[in-house]
Design a protein around this motif. Structure first.
Motif, PDB file in Angstrom:
ATOM      1  N   LYS A  60     -22.084 -48.503  41.435  1.00  5.90           N
ATOM      2  CA  LYS A  60     -22.937 -49.680  41.260  1.00  5.90           C
ATOM      3  C   LYS A  60     -24.356 -49.396  41.733  1.00  5.90           C
ATOM      4  CE  LYS A  60     -23.046 -54.659  42.080  1.00  5.90           C
ATOM      5  NZ  LYS A  60     -22.355 -55.806  42.723  1.00  5.90           N
ATOM      6  N   ARG A  61     -24.478 -48.723  42.888  1.00  9.79           N
ATOM      7  CA  ARG A  61     -25.805 -48.355  43.404  1.00  9.79           C
ATOM      8  C   ARG A  61     -26.518 -47.404  42.444  1.00  9.79           C
ATOM      9  NH1 ARG A  61     -23.117 -48.128  48.484  1.00  9.79           N
ATOM     10  NH2 ARG A  61     -22.911 -45.868  48.276  1.00  9.79           N
ATOM     11  N   GLU A  62     -25.754 -46.455  41.886  1.00 13.90           N
ATOM     12  CA  GLU A  62     -26.330 -45.501  40.929  1.00 13.90           C
ATOM     13  C   GLU A  62     -26.825 -46.215  39.681  1.00 13.90           C
ATOM     14  OE1 GLU A  62     -25.056 -41.441  38.506  1.00 13.90           O
ATOM     15  OE2 GLU A  62     -23.722 -42.284  40.033  1.00 13.90           O
ATOM     16  N   LEU A  63     -26.075 -47.187  39.197  1.00 13.77           N
ATOM     17  CA  LEU A  63     -26.461 -47.959  38.017  1.00 13.77           C
ATOM     18  C   LEU A  63     -27.727 -48.762  38.299  1.00 13.77           C
ATOM     19  CD1 LEU A  63     -25.854 -48.861  35.139  1.00 13.77           C
ATOM     20  CD2 LEU A  63     -24.390 -50.654  36.080  1.00 13.77           C
ATOM     21  N   GLN A  64     -27.782 -49.405  39.466  1.00 13.63           N
ATOM     22  CA  GLN A  64     -28.969 -50.171  39.829  1.00 13.63           C
ATOM     23  C   GLN A  64     -30.198 -49.273  39.922  1.00 13.63           C
ATOM     24  OE1 GLN A  64     -27.641 -51.970  43.490  1.00 13.63           O
ATOM     25  NE2 GLN A  64     -26.855 -53.817  42.465  1.00 13.63           N
ATOM     26  N   ASN A  65     -30.014 -48.075  40.465  1.00 13.73           N
ATOM     27  CA  ASN A  65     -31.114 -47.120  40.567  1.00 13.73           C
ATOM     28  C   ASN A  65     -31.594 -46.690  39.177  1.00 13.73           C
ATOM     29  OD1 ASN A  65     -32.846 -45.220  42.060  1.00 13.73           O
ATOM     30  ND2 ASN A  65     -31.559 -43.675  41.112  1.00 13.73           N
ATOM     31  N   MET A  66     -30.638 -46.455  38.260  1.00  7.61           N
ATOM     32  CA  MET A  66     -31.006 -46.068  36.893  1.00  7.61           C
ATOM     33  C   MET A  66     -31.766 -47.191  36.192  1.00  7.61           C
ATOM     34  SD  MET A  66     -27.583 -44.020  35.629  1.00  7.61           S
ATOM     35  CE  MET A  66     -28.235 -43.809  33.987  1.00  7.61           C
ATOM     36  N   GLN A  67     -31.346 -48.443  36.413  1.00  8.97           N
ATOM     37  CA  GLN A  67     -32.046 -49.573  35.812  1.00  8.97           C
ATOM     38  C   GLN A  67     -33.467 -49.684  36.350  1.00  8.97           C
ATOM     39  OE1 GLN A  67     -29.309 -52.740  36.777  1.00  8.97           O
ATOM     40  NE2 GLN A  67     -28.282 -52.627  34.792  1.00  8.97           N
ATOM     41  N   LEU A  68     -33.626 -49.443  37.647  1.00  8.59           N
ATOM     42  CA  LEU A  68     -34.959 -49.467  38.248  1.00  8.59           C
ATOM     43  C   LEU A  68     -35.834 -48.361  37.669  1.00  8.59           C
ATOM     44  CD1 LEU A  68     -36.953 -50.534  40.369  1.00  8.59           C
ATOM     45  CD2 LEU A  68     -35.891 -48.980  42.032  1.00  8.59           C
ATOM     46  N   GLN A  69     -35.253 -47.155  37.534  1.00 10.71           N
ATOM     47  CA  GLN A  69     -35.994 -46.032  36.962  1.00 10.71           C
ATOM     48  C   GLN A  69     -36.399 -46.314  35.517  1.00 10.71           C
ATOM     49  OE1 GLN A  69     -37.105 -43.371  38.577  1.00 10.71           O
ATOM     50  NE2 GLN A  69     -36.173 -44.111  40.464  1.00 10.71           N
ATOM     51  N   TYR A  70     -35.514 -46.963  34.774  1.00  9.97           N
ATOM     52  CA  TYR A  70     -35.820 -47.310  33.381  1.00  9.97           C
ATOM     53  C   TYR A  70     -36.979 -48.302  33.317  1.00  9.97           C
ATOM     54  CZ  TYR A  70     -35.324 -49.298  28.729  1.00  9.97           C
ATOM     55  OH  TYR A  70     -35.591 -49.738  27.455  1.00  9.97           O
TER      56      TYR A  70
END
Length: 323
Positions: A60-70
């Motif tokens: 979940k943390r990894e997904l949130q980080n990817m969304q932020l990077q996007y």
């Protein structure tokens, strides 16, 4: 140890021990096992829905980080597109206008990619649409940068050529005002000093003492430095390129030779009275594409507005020329 239970037998008037049947015992056991299994299943189901495992938390943390990077990537692309649009606008409406180049059409700047599917390898994933759209934006942006880069290369070449043109066009007075006695005659119909007949005077006459320095009025190459042209006496012709040629006649002597490169302001010769001349002076002509034109329009590089107006006034007088 389970308790022993009894019941009262009215026939025998005594208490008898209650014996549990095996069937009943199995039934109770089955119910207990089923209830336990159901409870366990419900517990696992509820835990999976409302309680995250360490692995799930990490994902979940990894997904949130990817969304932020996007989101950051999108903002950067927005900024890059805005900067590129500003450069393209200045390119079309300032640089290319100044250097007389055709603007690049908007459809050419923002053209996409046709033909085969460039993003086939990115299909079939959970976020394929998101990934494909991001790649498309980046590809289009890269193509626009390439187009703009080529345009700026062209502008740089045009600027270099423009600089050469400005340096080549005759732009100064061939005789300095400090050495000038007077402007004897201008371009136009004048009285011939020998025949007294009105005829076309194709240049400007600058009266100055014999030996007064004469300067090249623009960058170029000396094409002639001889006395082989009728009436001009010792004269110099400089080819400035772009169709411009300047001529300096009736010289006393040369300071350049044929095929020599000269810069604007270089000393090329000295005032004399050779050839068909009545007195020491410089006869100055300018050719554009083989036709003689009025030199009065080519002194913006050395005269003030007041000096130019005075020169214009003298040049317009229909007096007698000196050659």
């Amino acid at each position: 140890m389970s308790k022993v239970k009894y019941y009262y037998d009215s026939e025998s008037l005594s208490y008898r021990k209650i014996e549990r049947k095996k069937r009943t015992t199995f039934k109770y056991a089955a119910v207990f096992i089923l209830a336990s299994a159901l409870f366990g299943f419900l517990s696992v189901f509820i835990a999976s829905q409302y309680i995250e495992s360490p692995k799930e938390k990490a994902l979940k943390r990894e997904l949130q980080n990817m969304q932020l990077q996007y989101e950051l990537l999108n903002k950067k692309m927005d900024q890059a597109e805005a900067v590129l649009a500003n450069i393209a606008d200045r390119d079309n409406n300032i640089y290319r206008v100044y250097f007389e180049a055709n603007p690049i059409p908007e459809e050419q700047r923002k053209v996409g990619f046709g033909g085969i599917n460039r993003y086939k390898d990115l299909e079939g994933f959970d976020n394929s649409k998101l990934i494909i759209e991001s790649n498309k934006r980046i590809d289009v942006l890269q193509k626009q940068i390439v187009i703009q880069s080529k345009s700026l290369d062209e502008i740089a070449k045009l600027a270099e050529e423009k600089e050469k043109l400005l340096a080549a066009i005759p732009a100064i007075q061939p005789v300095s005002n400090e050495d000038l006695t007077r402007m004897a005659s201008g371009y136009g119909m004048r009285s011939d000093p020998f025949t007294k007949v009105r005829k076309m005077h194709w240049g400007m006459d600058f009266t100055a003492p014999r030996g007064t320095p004469i300067y090249a009025t623009g960058d170029g190459v000396v094409k002639r430095a001889d006395a082989g042209a009728t009436g001009y006496g010792k004269h110099i012709r400089i080819d400035h390129g772009y169709g411009y040629v300047s001529l300096y006649a009736h010289l006393y002597k040369y300071n350049v030779r044929r095929n020599q490169k000269v810069k604007r302001g270089d000393l090329i010769g000295f005032v004399g009275s050779t050839g068909r001349s009545q007195a020491p002076h410089l006869h100055y002509e300018i050719f554009k594409d083989g036709a003689r034109i009025n030199p009065i329009n080519f002194y913006y590089g050395s005269l003030t507005a007041e000096e130019f107006n005075k020169l214009l006034e003298h040049a317009s007088l229909e007096n007698q020329s000196l050659d």
